[in-house]
Design a protein around this motif. Structure first.
Motif, PDB file in Angstrom:
ATOM      1  N   THR A   1     -45.330 -31.827  83.029  1.00 54.94           N
ATOM      2  CA  THR A   1     -46.738 -32.159  83.247  1.00 54.94           C
ATOM      3  C   THR A   1     -46.923 -33.668  83.345  1.00 54.94           C
ATOM      4  O   THR A   1     -47.642 -34.174  84.217  1.00 54.94           O
ATOM      5  N   GLY A   2     -46.252 -34.392  82.454  1.00 57.36           N
ATOM      6  CA  GLY A   2     -46.375 -35.847  82.456  1.00 57.36           C
ATOM      7  C   GLY A   2     -45.789 -36.490  83.695  1.00 57.36           C
ATOM      8  O   GLY A   2     -46.354 -37.454  84.231  1.00 57.36           O
ATOM      9  N   LEU A   3     -44.665 -35.976  84.168  1.00 56.10           N
ATOM     10  CA  LEU A   3     -44.060 -36.524  85.385  1.00 56.10           C
ATOM     11  C   LEU A   3     -45.016 -36.387  86.563  1.00 56.10           C
ATOM     12  O   LEU A   3     -45.121 -37.288  87.404  1.00 56.10           O
ATOM     13  N   ARG A   4     -45.713 -35.256  86.627  1.00 52.89           N
ATOM     14  CA  ARG A   4     -46.670 -35.052  87.717  1.00 52.89           C
ATOM     15  C   ARG A   4     -47.864 -35.990  87.577  1.00 52.89           C
ATOM     16  O   ARG A   4     -48.524 -36.331  88.572  1.00 52.89           O
ATOM     17  N   ALA A   5     -48.137 -36.421  86.332  1.00 54.75           N
ATOM     18  CA  ALA A   5     -49.295 -37.293  86.098  1.00 54.75           C
ATOM     19  C   ALA A   5     -49.004 -38.765  86.356  1.00 54.75           C
ATOM     20  O   ALA A   5     -49.934 -39.569  86.471  1.00 54.75           O
ATOM     21  N   VAL A   6     -47.725 -39.133  86.422  1.00 56.57           N
ATOM     22  CA  VAL A   6     -47.388 -40.547  86.680  1.00 56.57           C
ATOM     23  C   VAL A   6     -47.873 -40.918  88.079  1.00 56.57           C
ATOM     24  O   VAL A   6     -47.508 -40.272  89.063  1.00 56.57           O
ATOM     25  N   PRO A   7     -48.688 -41.943  88.208  1.00 59.60           N
ATOM     26  CA  PRO A   7     -49.210 -42.317  89.529  1.00 59.60           C
ATOM     27  C   PRO A   7     -48.096 -42.774  90.472  1.00 59.60           C
ATOM     28  O   PRO A   7     -47.384 -43.742  90.181  1.00 59.60           O
ATOM     29  N   VAL A   8     -47.963 -42.068  91.578  1.00 62.29           N
ATOM     30  CA  VAL A   8     -46.944 -42.431  92.568  1.00 62.29           C
ATOM     31  C   VAL A   8     -47.173 -43.850  93.077  1.00 62.29           C
ATOM     32  O   VAL A   8     -46.221 -44.603  93.324  1.00 62.29           O
ATOM     33  N   ARG A   9     -48.430 -44.238  93.208  1.00 59.30           N
ATOM     34  CA  ARG A   9     -48.745 -45.576  93.728  1.00 59.30           C
ATOM     35  C   ARG A   9     -48.269 -46.678  92.785  1.00 59.30           C
ATOM     36  O   ARG A   9     -48.135 -47.830  93.197  1.00 59.30           O
ATOM     37  N   GLN A  10     -48.010 -46.332  91.516  1.00 57.38           N
ATOM     38  CA  GLN A  10     -47.462 -47.308  90.583  1.00 57.38           C
ATOM     39  C   GLN A  10     -45.940 -47.248  90.529  1.00 57.38           C
ATOM     40  O   GLN A  10     -45.288 -48.242  90.213  1.00 57.38           O
ATOM     41  N   ALA A  11     -45.367 -46.098  90.820  1.00 60.44           N
ATOM     42  CA  ALA A  11     -43.913 -45.961  90.789  1.00 60.44           C
ATOM     43  C   ALA A  11     -43.268 -46.588  92.022  1.00 60.44           C
ATOM     44  O   ALA A  11     -42.195 -47.211  91.919  1.00 60.44           O
ATOM     45  N   GLU A  12     -43.893 -46.445  93.167  1.00 57.70           N
ATOM     46  CA  GLU A  12     -43.294 -46.969  94.398  1.00 57.70           C
ATOM     47  C   GLU A  12     -43.085 -48.480  94.376  1.00 57.70           C
ATOM     48  O   GLU A  12     -42.019 -48.964  94.792  1.00 57.70           O
ATOM     49  N   PRO A  13     -44.031 -49.277  93.882  1.00 59.15           N
ATOM     50  CA  PRO A  13     -43.790 -50.730  93.847  1.00 59.15           C
ATOM     51  C   PRO A  13     -42.631 -51.136  92.949  1.00 59.15           C
ATOM     52  O   PRO A  13     -42.110 -52.254  93.083  1.00 59.15           O
ATOM     53  N   LEU A  14     -42.217 -50.253  92.042  1.00 61.26           N
ATOM     54  CA  LEU A  14     -41.070 -50.548  91.190  1.00 61.26           C
ATOM     55  C   LEU A  14     -39.748 -50.359  91.941  1.00 61.26           C
ATOM     56  O   LEU A  14     -38.692 -50.710  91.416  1.00 61.26           O
ATOM     57  N   GLY A  15     -39.831 -49.784  93.143  1.00 62.11           N
ATOM     58  CA  GLY A  15     -38.627 -49.527  93.917  1.00 62.11           C
ATOM     59  C   GLY A  15     -38.130 -48.097  93.838  1.00 62.11           C
ATOM     60  O   GLY A  15     -37.041 -47.799  94.326  1.00 62.11           O
ATOM     61  N   VAL A  16     -38.915 -47.207  93.211  1.00 66.21           N
ATOM     62  CA  VAL A  16     -38.511 -45.807  93.149  1.00 66.21           C
ATOM     63  C   VAL A  16     -38.573 -45.236  94.562  1.00 66.21           C
ATOM     64  O   VAL A  16     -39.636 -45.249  95.189  1.00 66.21           O
ATOM     65  N   PRO A  17     -37.451 -44.730  95.083  1.00 66.65           N
ATOM     66  CA  PRO A  17     -37.438 -44.287  96.485  1.00 66.65           C
ATOM     67  C   PRO A  17     -38.068 -42.914  96.663  1.00 66.65           C
ATOM     68  O   PRO A  17     -38.169 -42.128  95.716  1.00 66.65           O
ATOM     69  N   ARG A  18     -38.478 -42.629  97.868  1.00 64.11           N
ATOM     70  CA  ARG A  18     -38.905 -41.284  98.229  1.00 64.11           C
ATOM     71  C   ARG A  18     -37.692 -40.495  98.713  1.00 64.11           C
ATOM     72  O   ARG A  18     -36.829 -41.025  99.415  1.00 64.11           O
TER      73      ARG A  18
ATOM     74  N   GLU B   1     -34.864 -48.927  86.334  1.00 61.23           N
ATOM     75  CA  GLU B   1     -35.109 -47.999  85.230  1.00 61.23           C
ATOM     76  C   GLU B   1     -35.855 -48.670  84.088  1.00 61.23           C
ATOM     77  O   GLU B   1     -36.725 -48.052  83.464  1.00 61.23           O
ATOM     78  N   LEU B   2     -35.537 -49.917  83.785  1.00 59.21           N
ATOM     79  CA  LEU B   2     -36.207 -50.618  82.691  1.00 59.21           C
ATOM     80  C   LEU B   2     -37.715 -50.650  82.911  1.00 59.21           C
ATOM     81  O   LEU B   2     -38.505 -50.443  81.976  1.00 59.21           O
ATOM     82  N   ARG B   3     -38.137 -50.894  84.147  1.00 61.28           N
ATOM     83  CA  ARG B   3     -39.572 -50.931  84.452  1.00 61.28           C
ATOM     84  C   ARG B   3     -40.161 -49.522  84.503  1.00 61.28           C
ATOM     85  O   ARG B   3     -41.290 -49.292  84.061  1.00 61.28           O
ATOM     86  N   LEU B   4     -39.371 -48.576  85.020  1.00 63.31           N
ATOM     87  CA  LEU B   4     -39.868 -47.215  85.149  1.00 63.31           C
ATOM     88  C   LEU B   4     -40.101 -46.565  83.784  1.00 63.31           C
ATOM     89  O   LEU B   4     -41.071 -45.834  83.584  1.00 63.31           O
ATOM     90  N   ARG B   5     -39.216 -46.829  82.835  1.00 66.86           N
ATOM     91  CA  ARG B   5     -39.390 -46.238  81.512  1.00 66.86           C
ATOM     92  C   ARG B   5     -40.723 -46.670  80.893  1.00 66.86           C
ATOM     93  O   ARG B   5     -41.399 -45.877  80.232  1.00 66.86           O
ATOM     94  N   ASP B   6     -41.102 -47.917  81.099  1.00 61.44           N
ATOM     95  CA  ASP B   6     -42.389 -48.378  80.579  1.00 61.44           C
ATOM     96  C   ASP B   6     -43.546 -47.639  81.245  1.00 61.44           C
ATOM     97  O   ASP B   6     -44.578 -47.382  80.603  1.00 61.44           O
ATOM     98  N   LEU B   7     -43.379 -47.301  82.519  1.00 58.66           N
ATOM     99  CA  LEU B   7     -44.436 -46.589  83.238  1.00 58.66           C
ATOM    100  C   LEU B   7     -44.575 -45.150  82.764  1.00 58.66           C
ATOM    101  O   LEU B   7     -45.693 -44.647  82.574  1.00 58.66           O
ATOM    102  N   VAL B   8     -43.457 -44.461  82.537  1.00 53.83           N
ATOM    103  CA  VAL B   8     -43.537 -43.031  82.209  1.00 53.83           C
ATOM    104  C   VAL B   8     -43.837 -42.782  80.737  1.00 53.83           C
ATOM    105  O   VAL B   8     -44.356 -41.714  80.376  1.00 53.83           O
TER     106      VAL B   8
END
Length: 311
Positions: A126-143, A67-74
């Motif tokens: 709208t912003g959640l849809r704009a977050v690049p999935v290719r950047q979220a996945e390397p953080l460990g965000v699961p599908r 979450e710490l890394r994901l918050r910076d991304l979103v």
């Protein structure tokens, strides 16, 4: 598995004193007290400016660190605030913590969201849809695989019959979700986005004028079905407001109706579980969520959905 120690006010003060550099000279540290919502005293208020979150086990620790890394991304995308971690580490062997800034405002269960607040929710979706999935996945965000609405409808039918017998619900209302409709509202291929996955009232920070100023707790985030966040908003702000926000965010009839039926089935099952002793959530809260989810919307009059609609 080693059992985690039980946090106490004294142990929390020691931890806070060790990480806050601006504490009082006498070493007493700020006032600490457990946050009532969430149970197990894993979240603590620290003075008036911070909140301390303790992961109770190793799996939760993994999600908290992610979450710490994901918050910076979103943060640049969603148009509302997310907490900032001023310190993080381990509060016990292998167990993570984060000391976060406290966002000003009250929870969505305490304050109503205004019409302008609905625009804030639209910006969030709208912003959640704009977050690049290719950047979220390397953080460990699961599908997450989209849930079967047909399977959920079957469980909800049984729950509706039980609630009807308990004078909690009119089971005929579930008849609006037919088997063909459940198939028609299946998740569409290629529609996966970053999903907060817990957009309940307690995770929305609402100001006195009804604006949505922040979103808390990103530990359950997945890459998956955007209808899940529409479903979450329905129990937080009511079905009409959730659908209005999703529509403003550019979502069409299919995901809006899918989200609506996900949350309607969920609330029937959750209230039944509570009444049958399989859930310890507050009964008034579950009843409120059921009522919000089942608020009528004009969109339900739509009978034909375009087959190529992916949003």
């Amino acid at each position: 598995m080693t059992q985690a120690p039980t946090p106490t006010a004294d142990s929390i003060r020691r931890l806070v004193r060790s990480v806050l550099a601006d504490g009082p000279a006498d070493g007493a540290g700020p006032e600490v007290r457990p946050v009532a919502v969430g149970g197990a005293h894993s979240t603590w208020w620290v003075g008036t400016r911070h909140v301390l979150r303790l992961a109770p086990d190793r799996d939760a620790s993994v999600r908290l660190r992610r979450e710490l890394r994901l918050r910076d991304l979103v943060r640049p995308h969603i148009g509302v605030a997310v907490p900032v971690s001023v310190a993080h580490g381990e509060w016990a062997a292998g167990l993570a913590y984060t000391l976060d800034t406290r966002l000003p405002g009250a929870g969505g269960e305490e304050r109503d969201v205004s019409a302008v607040g609905e625009a804030d929710l639209a910006a969030l979706l709208t912003g959640l849809r704009a977050v690049p999935v290719r950047q979220a996945e390397p953080l460990g965000v699961p599908r997450a695989v989209p849930r079967s609405l047909e399977a959920l409808r079957t469980a909800a039918e049984s729950a509706a019959q039980y609630l009807a017998g308990a004078d909690e619900f009119d089971a005929d209302r579930l008849g609006q979700l037919t088997a063909p409709a459940a198939v028609q509202l299946a998740a569409q291929p290629g529609a996966a986005v970053l999903v907060h996955h817990a957009l309940k009232g307690e995770h929305l920070v609402v100001s006195g004028d009804g604006r949505v100023r922040g979103v808390l707790d990103w530990t359950d985030a997945v890459i998956g079905d955007p209808a899940e966040d529409i479903a979450g908003l329905a129990i937080a702000v009511g079905a009409p407001a959730a659908v209005r926000a999703a529509t403003l965010a550019g979502y069409g009839a299919r995901p809006c109706l899918r989200g609506l039926w996900l949350t309607r089935c969920d609330t029937l099952v959750r209230l039944t579980d509570r009444l049958q002793g399989r859930d310890d959530s507050p009964l008034p809260l579950l009843r409120t969520r059921l009522r919000r989810a089942w608020e009528a919307i004009l969109l339900e009059r739509v009978t034909e959905l375009p087959g190529d609609e992916t949003l």
